[in-house]
Design a protein around this motif. Sequence first.
Motif, PDB file in Angstrom:
ATOM      1  N   GLY A  41       0.809  -1.207   0.000  1.00 32.88           N
ATOM      2  CA  GLY A  41       0.000   0.000   0.000  1.00 32.88           C
ATOM      3  C   GLY A  41       0.846   1.262   0.000  1.00 32.88           C
ATOM      4  N   GLU A 100       0.917   5.151   1.555  1.00 35.47           N
ATOM      5  CA  GLU A 100       0.325   5.985   2.593  1.00 35.47           C
ATOM      6  C   GLU A 100      -0.242   7.273   2.000  1.00 35.47           C
ATOM      7  OE1 GLU A 100       4.640   7.338   2.199  1.00 35.47           O
ATOM      8  OE2 GLU A 100       3.538   5.452   2.057  1.00 35.47           O
ATOM      9  N   SER A 101      -1.071   7.959   2.782  1.00 37.09           N
ATOM     10  CA  SER A 101      -1.580   9.263   2.392  1.00 37.09           C
ATOM     11  C   SER A 101      -0.412  10.241   2.280  1.00 37.09           C
ATOM     12  CB  SER A 101      -2.583   9.758   3.443  1.00 37.09           C
ATOM     13  OG  SER A 101      -2.979  11.074   3.160  1.00 37.09           O
ATOM     14  N   CYS A 125      -8.532  10.879  -5.684  1.00 37.50           N
ATOM     15  CA  CYS A 125      -8.267  11.814  -4.580  1.00 37.50           C
ATOM     16  C   CYS A 125      -9.161  13.043  -4.615  1.00 37.50           C
ATOM     17  CB  CYS A 125      -6.821  12.291  -4.636  1.00 37.50           C
ATOM     18  SG  CYS A 125      -5.617  10.985  -4.512  1.00 37.50           S
ATOM     19  N   THR A 137      -5.481  10.048  -0.747  1.00 32.81           N
ATOM     20  CA  THR A 137      -6.023   8.996   0.109  1.00 32.81           C
ATOM     21  C   THR A 137      -4.977   7.893   0.246  1.00 32.81           C
ATOM     22  OG1 THR A 137      -6.963   7.910  -1.821  1.00 32.81           O
ATOM     23  CG2 THR A 137      -8.395   9.427  -0.647  1.00 32.81           C
ATOM     24  N   GLU A 138      -5.096   7.075   1.282  1.00 28.25           N
ATOM     25  CA  GLU A 138      -4.276   5.864   1.333  1.00 28.25           C
ATOM     26  C   GLU A 138      -4.689   4.980   0.174  1.00 28.25           C
ATOM     27  OE1 GLU A 138      -3.987   3.723   4.992  1.00 28.25           O
ATOM     28  OE2 GLU A 138      -4.026   5.560   6.187  1.00 28.25           O
ATOM     29  N   CYS A 139      -3.718   4.341  -0.441  1.00 28.27           N
ATOM     30  CA  CYS A 139      -4.028   3.533  -1.623  1.00 28.27           C
ATOM     31  C   CYS A 139      -3.445   2.135  -1.448  1.00 28.27           C
ATOM     32  CB  CYS A 139      -3.454   4.215  -2.870  1.00 28.27           C
ATOM     33  SG  CYS A 139      -4.102   3.546  -4.405  1.00 28.27           S
TER      34      CYS A 139
END
Length: 199
Positions: free
Chosen positions: A123, A125-126, A160, A150-152
Amino acid sequence: DGQEDTWFCRDAIRWYFGEDQSLEELVANGRLLQMELYAHIFEEVRRKWPRASMALNWCYNEPWPTAANNSILSYPAQPKPGYYGVRKALRDQCLSARLYKMCWTAGESVQADVFVLNDLPRGLESLSYTVVLTDEEGQTLLDLGEHRSTECPGNTVCCCGTLSFAIPEGSGRKLWLEIRCERDELSNRYLLLNRGRTS
């Protein structure tokens, strides 16, 4: 249809950039257009994941010297700007803006949807990013502020939000929408062509 420059696309280049002053300027504008269009195509296919999974350009390299084609490597294996546009669009992770066209007029409202493209299994992070509109010399015309992605999760595309702004009056022909991420390797920029005043 009377068009003599099918592969060179002189009329299309001049439609986007206006009349050129030299052959060198015409070629440079054509290469810039190829770079931007290929980058847009590859990023758009990535934004459509999982409904679309890949795109291929028609021609990777020139096997012999040629004046005009769709390749991204000139003979003998010399990268064109289009090569770097495709390479940038295919980074494992990046911020990406969906623009609905390339040519605009002064005062016209622009909307750009911003995405995180994450092809890695881990993932992302933001992250903080700023957006600016600059001219050819890199001078800021509009500061569109600081934003947060956004966190992805891994192997995902995340939206976003949407940016909205108007093309400034009196700005030059070539403008750049720049997304500057706190992790610079995820940053991106896009060419916007200003075709003058609205009628």
